[in-house]
Design a protein around this motif. Structure first.
Motif, PDB file in Angstrom:
ATOM      1  N   SER A  54       1.837   0.977 -10.807  1.00 59.32           N
ATOM      2  CA  SER A  54       1.555  -0.081 -11.774  1.00 59.32           C
ATOM      3  C   SER A  54       2.504   0.016 -12.957  1.00 59.32           C
ATOM      4  O   SER A  54       2.871   1.116 -13.390  1.00 59.32           O
ATOM      5  CB  SER A  54       0.104   0.024 -12.252  1.00 59.32           C
ATOM      6  OG  SER A  54      -0.125  -0.851 -13.340  1.00 59.32           O
ATOM      7  N   PHE A  55       2.888  -1.124 -13.487  1.00 57.61           N
ATOM      8  CA  PHE A  55       3.756  -1.154 -14.671  1.00 57.61           C
ATOM      9  C   PHE A  55       3.110  -0.405 -15.831  1.00 57.61           C
ATOM     10  O   PHE A  55       3.798   0.245 -16.621  1.00 57.61           O
ATOM     11  CB  PHE A  55       4.027  -2.609 -15.062  1.00 57.61           C
ATOM     12  CG  PHE A  55       4.941  -2.764 -16.238  1.00 57.61           C
ATOM     13  CD1 PHE A  55       6.312  -2.654 -16.095  1.00 57.61           C
ATOM     14  CD2 PHE A  55       4.428  -3.026 -17.506  1.00 57.61           C
ATOM     15  CE1 PHE A  55       7.165  -2.794 -17.189  1.00 57.61           C
ATOM     16  CE2 PHE A  55       5.266  -3.174 -18.597  1.00 57.61           C
ATOM     17  CZ  PHE A  55       6.644  -3.048 -18.438  1.00 57.61           C
TER      18      PHE A  55
ATOM     19  N   LYS B 296       0.842  -1.196   0.000  1.00 56.45           N
ATOM     20  CA  LYS B 296       0.000   0.000   0.000  1.00 56.45           C
ATOM     21  C   LYS B 296       0.874   1.243   0.000  1.00 56.45           C
ATOM     22  O   LYS B 296       1.955   1.257   0.595  1.00 56.45           O
ATOM     23  CB  LYS B 296      -0.920   0.010   1.227  1.00 56.45           C
ATOM     24  CG  LYS B 296      -1.958  -1.101   1.230  1.00 56.45           C
ATOM     25  CD  LYS B 296      -2.849  -0.995   2.465  1.00 56.45           C
ATOM     26  CE  LYS B 296      -3.909  -2.095   2.478  1.00 56.45           C
ATOM     27  NZ  LYS B 296      -4.778  -1.996   3.673  1.00 56.45           N
ATOM     28  N   ASN B 297       0.390   2.293  -0.650  1.00 54.64           N
ATOM     29  CA  ASN B 297       1.102   3.559  -0.627  1.00 54.64           C
ATOM     30  C   ASN B 297       1.010   4.181   0.764  1.00 54.64           C
ATOM     31  O   ASN B 297      -0.086   4.367   1.298  1.00 54.64           O
ATOM     32  CB  ASN B 297       0.510   4.518  -1.667  1.00 54.64           C
ATOM     33  CG  ASN B 297       1.016   4.233  -3.059  1.00 54.64           C
ATOM     34  OD1 ASN B 297       2.197   4.331  -3.333  1.00 54.64           O
ATOM     35  ND2 ASN B 297       0.107   3.859  -3.954  1.00 54.64           N
ATOM     36  N   THR B 298       2.179   4.461   1.339  1.00 51.44           N
ATOM     37  CA  THR B 298       2.251   5.075   2.659  1.00 51.44           C
ATOM     38  C   THR B 298       3.318   6.166   2.628  1.00 51.44           C
ATOM     39  O   THR B 298       3.879   6.476   1.577  1.00 51.44           O
ATOM     40  CB  THR B 298       2.613   4.037   3.740  1.00 51.44           C
ATOM     41  OG1 THR B 298       3.957   3.552   3.491  1.00 51.44           O
ATOM     42  CG2 THR B 298       1.645   2.860   3.733  1.00 51.44           C
ATOM     43  N   ASP B 299       3.624   6.713   3.795  1.00 50.01           N
ATOM     44  CA  ASP B 299       4.677   7.733   3.880  1.00 50.01           C
ATOM     45  C   ASP B 299       6.043   7.159   3.522  1.00 50.01           C
ATOM     46  O   ASP B 299       6.945   7.893   3.122  1.00 50.01           O
ATOM     47  CB  ASP B 299       4.728   8.330   5.297  1.00 50.01           C
ATOM     48  CG  ASP B 299       3.494   9.162   5.605  1.00 50.01           C
ATOM     49  OD1 ASP B 299       2.824   9.590   4.637  1.00 50.01           O
ATOM     50  OD2 ASP B 299       3.199   9.371   6.787  1.00 50.01           O
ATOM     51  N   SER B 300       6.206   5.844   3.684  1.00 50.16           N
ATOM     52  CA  SER B 300       7.511   5.229   3.429  1.00 50.16           C
ATOM     53  C   SER B 300       7.511   4.273   2.243  1.00 50.16           C
ATOM     54  O   SER B 300       8.546   3.717   1.896  1.00 50.16           O
ATOM     55  CB  SER B 300       7.979   4.470   4.681  1.00 50.16           C
ATOM     56  OG  SER B 300       7.048   3.464   5.021  1.00 50.16           O
TER      57      SER B 300
ATOM     58  N   LYS C 192      11.540   6.694  -0.681  1.00 49.66           N
ATOM     59  CA  LYS C 192      10.622   5.640  -0.251  1.00 49.66           C
ATOM     60  C   LYS C 192      11.047   4.260  -0.752  1.00 49.66           C
ATOM     61  O   LYS C 192      11.830   4.140  -1.685  1.00 49.66           O
ATOM     62  CB  LYS C 192       9.201   5.937  -0.765  1.00 49.66           C
ATOM     63  CG  LYS C 192       8.598   7.231  -0.246  1.00 49.66           C
ATOM     64  CD  LYS C 192       7.173   7.392  -0.743  1.00 49.66           C
ATOM     65  CE  LYS C 192       6.536   8.656  -0.194  1.00 49.66           C
ATOM     66  NZ  LYS C 192       5.109   8.758  -0.571  1.00 49.66           N
ATOM     67  N   ASN C 193      10.492   3.218  -0.106  1.00 52.72           N
ATOM     68  CA  ASN C 193      10.616   1.859  -0.635  1.00 52.72           C
ATOM     69  C   ASN C 193       9.678   1.753  -1.832  1.00 52.72           C
ATOM     70  O   ASN C 193       8.497   2.098  -1.731  1.00 52.72           O
ATOM     71  CB  ASN C 193      10.221   0.829   0.423  1.00 52.72           C
ATOM     72  CG  ASN C 193      11.140   0.850   1.617  1.00 52.72           C
ATOM     73  OD1 ASN C 193      12.351   0.948   1.478  1.00 52.72           O
ATOM     74  ND2 ASN C 193      10.579   0.768   2.812  1.00 52.72           N
TER      75      ASN C 193
END
Length: 233
Positions: free
Chosen positions: A47-48, A38-42, A70-71
């Motif tokens: 999507s490709f 999930k998109n988070t602060d980190s 970010k990761n």
């Protein structure tokens, strides 16, 4: 007594059969290795299909700088693969020069649209899986292979993100994911999270700075710089 035996015998049979059955082992799945992120602060997940050509602007540069910290994960065919796109989305391309022994280079062939590594081997699941075992389990013993599994890096070079090129990169990512899945699965269901930390999958997308003629042959002259990518959400 006969009535009692009539009831007892079926019960005993049921008990014996149930005791003889061993618990069914859960089969390892792709989702275990590549869970949904999930998109988070980190964490940044994209999507490709959202990768397109690059358009430079101050707003985009600021956006890319936020992503770089970010990761990063790329979503492809319902799998979220860890990937590093800092090099290709940065407005100021950094110098990047990993050691050859720690790196698996995946390069496209213009003539037959195949992906090769080690300059000559066609990228296939079984071939890459075998090579990952050599790289990850080497621990510095063979100077021709990775000195530490944490330093192993798979670099996919690209010329552009037009349809044919994207299809090749998509196939390469699928091959990598299956090969890595088989590698982790070979440890026979040991702690997956621990295995992924010891043997991390690290993928980098990199522009191909070599210059090719219209027939796909390399021309050794100063190449035009490929454009970095843009992610359109």
């Amino acid at each position: 007594m006969k009535k009692l035996l009539t009831y007892i015998i079926p019960i005993l049979l049921v008990v014996i059969i149930s005791c003889s059955k061993t618990p069914k082992e859960r089969v390892l799945t792709m989702k275990d290795i590549f869970p949904t992120q999930k998109n988070t602060d980190s964490t940044f997940v994209f999507s490709f299909d959202t990768i397109h050509g690059f358009k430079d602007s101050p707003e985009k540069c600021k956006y890319y700088e936020e992503i770089a910290s970010k990761n990063q994960f790329i979503r492809l065919n319902n799998k979220d693969l860890p990937i590093n796109i800092n090099l290709v989305i940065s407005c100021h391309l950094p110098t990047f020069c990993p050691k050859d022994r720690n790196t698996i280079w995946l390069e496209g062939n213009f003539k037959d649209d195949k992906t090769f590594f080690n300059e000559k081997e066609v990228l296939k699941v079984k071939v890459l899986e075998k090579y990952l075992h050599k790289e990850f389990l080497n621990f510095g013993k063979d100077p021709m292979h990775c000195e530490n599994p944490n330093k192993n890096l798979i670099i996919i070079r690209y010329r552009n993100f037009e349809k044919k090129s994207k299809e090749r990169i998509s196939k390469a990512l699928d091959t990598i994911s299956v090969s890595y899945f088989n590698f982790i699965n070979s440890f026979q269901k040991q702690n997956i999270d621990s295995l992924k930390k010891v043997y991390p999958l690290q993928i980098l997308l990199e522009p191909d700075f070599r210059y090719f003629d219209k027939n796909g042959n390399i021309i050794y002259q100063k190449p035009p710089l490929p454009s970095p990518i843009e992610i359109i959400e």
